[in-house]
Design a protein around this motif. Structure first.
Motif, mmCIF file in Angstrom:
data_model
loop_
_atom_site.group_PDB
_atom_site.id
_atom_site.type_symbol
_atom_site.label_atom_id
_atom_site.label_comp_id
_atom_site.label_asym_id
_atom_site.label_seq_id
_atom_site.Cartn_x
_atom_site.Cartn_y
_atom_site.Cartn_z
ATOM 1 N N GLN A 160 0.831 -1.212 0.000
ATOM 2 C CA GLN A 160 0.000 0.000 0.000
ATOM 3 C C GLN A 160 0.863 1.259 0.000
ATOM 4 N N LEU B 133 1.655 4.307 1.410
ATOM 5 C CA LEU B 133 1.259 4.808 2.731
ATOM 6 C C LEU B 133 1.055 6.318 2.735
ATOM 7 N N ASP C 33 -3.402 -9.281 4.321
ATOM 8 C CA ASP C 33 -4.479 -9.322 3.338
ATOM 9 C C ASP C 33 -3.866 -9.838 2.046
ATOM 10 N N LYS D 128 9.399 8.972 9.348
ATOM 11 C CA LYS D 128 10.675 8.251 9.521
ATOM 12 C C LYS D 128 11.034 8.142 10.999
HETATM 13 C C1 LIG Z 1 -10.954 6.080 8.912
HETATM 14 C C2 LIG Z 1 -11.628 4.930 8.168
HETATM 15 C C3 LIG Z 1 -10.696 3.726 8.144
HETATM 16 C C4 LIG Z 1 -11.414 2.454 7.743
HETATM 17 C C5 LIG Z 1 -10.456 1.272 7.820
HETATM 18 C C6 LIG Z 1 -9.681 1.120 6.533
HETATM 19 C C7 LIG Z 1 -8.293 0.585 6.657
HETATM 20 C C8 LIG Z 1 -8.159 -0.819 6.119
HETATM 21 C C9 LIG Z 1 -6.764 -1.050 5.534
HETATM 22 C C10 LIG Z 1 -6.790 -0.906 4.022
HETATM 23 C C11 LIG Z 1 -5.400 -0.894 3.428
HETATM 24 C C12 LIG Z 1 -4.779 -2.248 3.469
HETATM 25 C C13 LIG Z 1 -3.399 -2.162 2.962
HETATM 26 C C14 LIG Z 1 -2.872 -3.519 2.675
HETATM 27 O O1 LIG Z 1 -2.685 -4.200 3.895
HETATM 28 C C15 LIG Z 1 -1.664 -3.584 1.837
HETATM 29 C C16 LIG Z 1 -0.312 -3.411 2.410
HETATM 30 O O2 LIG Z 1 0.572 -3.637 1.678
HETATM 31 S S1 LIG Z 1 0.005 -2.887 4.024
HETATM 32 C C17 LIG Z 1 1.808 -2.777 4.030
HETATM 33 C C18 LIG Z 1 2.265 -1.488 3.376
HETATM 34 N N1 LIG Z 1 3.719 -1.458 3.161
HETATM 35 C C19 LIG Z 1 4.575 -1.191 4.154
HETATM 36 O O3 LIG Z 1 4.193 -0.974 5.279
HETATM 37 C C20 LIG Z 1 6.055 -1.162 3.811
HETATM 38 C C21 LIG Z 1 6.678 0.138 4.301
HETATM 39 N N2 LIG Z 1 8.049 0.256 3.807
HETATM 40 C C22 LIG Z 1 9.068 -0.408 4.411
HETATM 41 O O4 LIG Z 1 8.939 -1.179 5.338
HETATM 42 C C23 LIG Z 1 10.436 -0.157 3.827
HETATM 43 O O5 LIG Z 1 10.389 1.065 3.126
HETATM 44 C C24 LIG Z 1 10.897 -1.266 2.846
HETATM 45 C C25 LIG Z 1 9.822 -1.514 1.821
HETATM 46 C C26 LIG Z 1 11.215 -2.515 3.633
HETATM 47 C C27 LIG Z 1 12.145 -0.772 2.101
HETATM 48 O O6 LIG Z 1 13.081 -0.360 3.041
HETATM 49 P P1 LIG Z 1 14.407 0.378 2.523
HETATM 50 O O7 LIG Z 1 15.019 -0.410 1.439
HETATM 51 O O8 LIG Z 1 15.187 0.709 3.755
HETATM 52 O O9 LIG Z 1 13.903 1.709 1.834
HETATM 53 P P2 LIG Z 1 13.212 2.957 2.545
HETATM 54 O O10 LIG Z 1 12.432 2.519 3.747
HETATM 55 O O11 LIG Z 1 14.221 4.039 2.695
HETATM 56 O O12 LIG Z 1 12.133 3.368 1.446
HETATM 57 C C28 LIG Z 1 12.603 3.934 0.220
HETATM 58 C C29 LIG Z 1 11.629 5.031 -0.125
HETATM 59 O O13 LIG Z 1 10.340 4.425 -0.436
HETATM 60 C C30 LIG Z 1 9.371 4.924 0.451
HETATM 61 N N3 LIG Z 1 8.417 3.868 0.764
HETATM 62 C C31 LIG Z 1 8.717 2.601 1.120
HETATM 63 N N4 LIG Z 1 7.594 1.895 1.321
HETATM 64 C C32 LIG Z 1 6.543 2.756 1.083
HETATM 65 C C33 LIG Z 1 5.118 2.613 1.119
HETATM 66 N N5 LIG Z 1 4.545 1.459 1.413
HETATM 67 N N6 LIG Z 1 4.376 3.703 0.844
HETATM 68 C C34 LIG Z 1 4.964 4.885 0.519
HETATM 69 N N7 LIG Z 1 6.318 5.089 0.453
HETATM 70 C C35 LIG Z 1 7.077 4.008 0.740
HETATM 71 C C36 LIG Z 1 10.133 5.393 1.670
HETATM 72 O O14 LIG Z 1 9.377 6.339 2.384
HETATM 73 C C37 LIG Z 1 11.368 5.967 1.047
HETATM 74 O O15 LIG Z 1 11.016 7.216 0.493
HETATM 75 P P3 LIG Z 1 12.101 8.417 0.462
HETATM 76 O O16 LIG Z 1 12.520 8.634 1.890
HETATM 77 O O17 LIG Z 1 13.210 7.894 -0.399
HETATM 78 O O18 LIG Z 1 11.323 9.562 -0.123
#
Ligand SMILES: CCCCCCCCCCCCC[C@H](O)CC(=O)SCCNC(=O)CCNC(=O)[C@H](O)C(C)(C)COP(=O)(O)OP(=O)(O)OC[C@H]1O[C@@H](n2cnc3c(N)ncnc32)[C@H](O)[C@@H]1OP(=O)(O)O
Length: 259
Positions: free
Chosen positions: A64, A66, A144, A251
């Motif tokens: 997703q 985020l 999910d 972060k």
């Molecule tokens: C009020 C009414 C509410 C009603 C309820 C509704 C809610 C129900 C829920 C619906 C949605 C369900 C979603 C679903 O479950 C699907 C999912 O996938 S949930 C999981 C989402 N993903 C994550 O949490 C992963 C987050 N990211 C990380 O853990 C790490 O970034 C990584 C992927 C392991 C990579 O790590 P690194 O190699 O160290 O790289 P960085 O962390 O530095 O990231 C690089 C760069 O990318 C950006 N980024 C990474 N992941 C995301 C992301 N998921 N979304 C947006 N951006 C992301 C990160 O910020 C860095 O950006 P930069 O700093 O370079 O600009």
């Protein structure tokens, strides 16, 4: 009509092989709707006899988006939940049930729903060093995209529990050792390796592959997806989830109250 600059997913053809590429690693609404529609298109096209799902650049899929998700949560929009039924579930069902082989070419980081999509495919190849993970509990959610069942089927309940509860990332090499990935290739060779395997499958007995997929499919997939959606609806309203998303974007290390 999707213009070139709006394209978030591309579909290319090489003979009977269609390659569907995620052009952005974060699953925004644009990426999810274009991916769902692209998969429905290749599934319905009888001239497509094998499909490759892959990403671009250093990442396969971050799950997703985020940043977009935080805006929806802040707005209290129910669309946050509808994305499960309108996007995630149809994508997983398309991958798991289309009557032709689907190969995931995991070109880089693959977490969250990205891992769910990869496990909904029939076979997986990965680039050396690619990192994978579940990610969900790290932001106060649960599985999910079918992962609560597909991960258990793939690695067993003990390791699946460890991967979900601890949300630690693991490497392509570890995934291969667990049987999650058929082969790990140097990143520069992944696309060609996937193309060769897909071409082999595309020249095979497509009907036999389709019947085999149907027999081996999870008979409870729809029930699993429904239960996952209900759990996300509960968790999506928790302070833990809202706080963890804010912490990620800032972060900062998240803190959890347990509710
Ligand atoms: C009020 C009414 C509410 C009603 C309820 C509704 C809610 C129900 C829920 C619906 C949605 C369900 C979603 C679903 O479950 C699907 C999912 O996938 S949930 C999981 C989402 N993903 C994550 O949490 C992963 C987050 N990211 C990380 O853990 C790490 O970034 C990584 C992927 C392991 C990579 O790590 P690194 O190699 O160290 O790289 P960085 O962390 O530095 O990231 C690089 C760069 O990318 C950006 N980024 C990474 N992941 C995301 C992301 N998921 N979304 C947006 N951006 C992301 C990160 O910020 C860095 O950006 P930069 O700093 O370079 O600009």
């Amino acid at each position: 009509m999707t213009t070139a600059e709006d394209a978030a997913v591309s579909t290319t053809r090489e003979g009977a092989v269609a390659t569907v590429t995620l052009l952005r690693p974060g699953l925004s609404v644009a990426v999810k709707t274009q991916l769902r529609d692209a998969l429905h298109e290749v599934a319905a096209d009888p001239s497509v006899r094998a499909v490759v799902l892959t990403g671009s650049g250093r990442a396969f899929c971050f799950g997703q988006d985020l940043a977009e998700h935080a805006k929806v949560l802040d707005a209290g929009a129910s669309t946050a939940l509808s994305t499960v039924t309108e996007h995630y579930n149809p994508i997983v069902v398309a991958l798991a049930t289309m009557p032709k082989p689907v190969l995931a070419a995991i070109n880089g980081t693959c977490v969250g729903a990205g891992l769910g999509f990869a496990l909904a495919c029939d076979l997986r190849l990965a680039a050396a060093g690619a990192r994978m993970g579940t990610a969900f509990t790290a932001i106060g959610l649960t599985c999910d995209s079918g992962l609560s069942a597909s991960l258990v089927r793939a690695v067993g309940s003990s390791r699946a529990a460890e991967l979900v509860l601890l949300a630690e990332t693991f490497t392509a090499e570890q995934a291969q050792g667990w049987g999650l990935v058929r082969d790990v290739l140097p990143a520069a060779e992944l696309a060609d390796g996937a193309a060769a395997l897909a071409a082999h499958l595309a020249a095979g007995p497509t009907s036999a592959y389709a019947e085999s997929k149907a027999l081996m499919a999870d008979p409870h997939l729809v029930e699993v997806l429904t239960a996952e959606g209900a759990a996300q609806a509960r968790l999506g309203r928790t302070a833990d989830h809202h706080g963890a998303v804010r912490s990620f974007l800032a972060k900062e290390k998240p803190s959890f109250s347990g509710r």
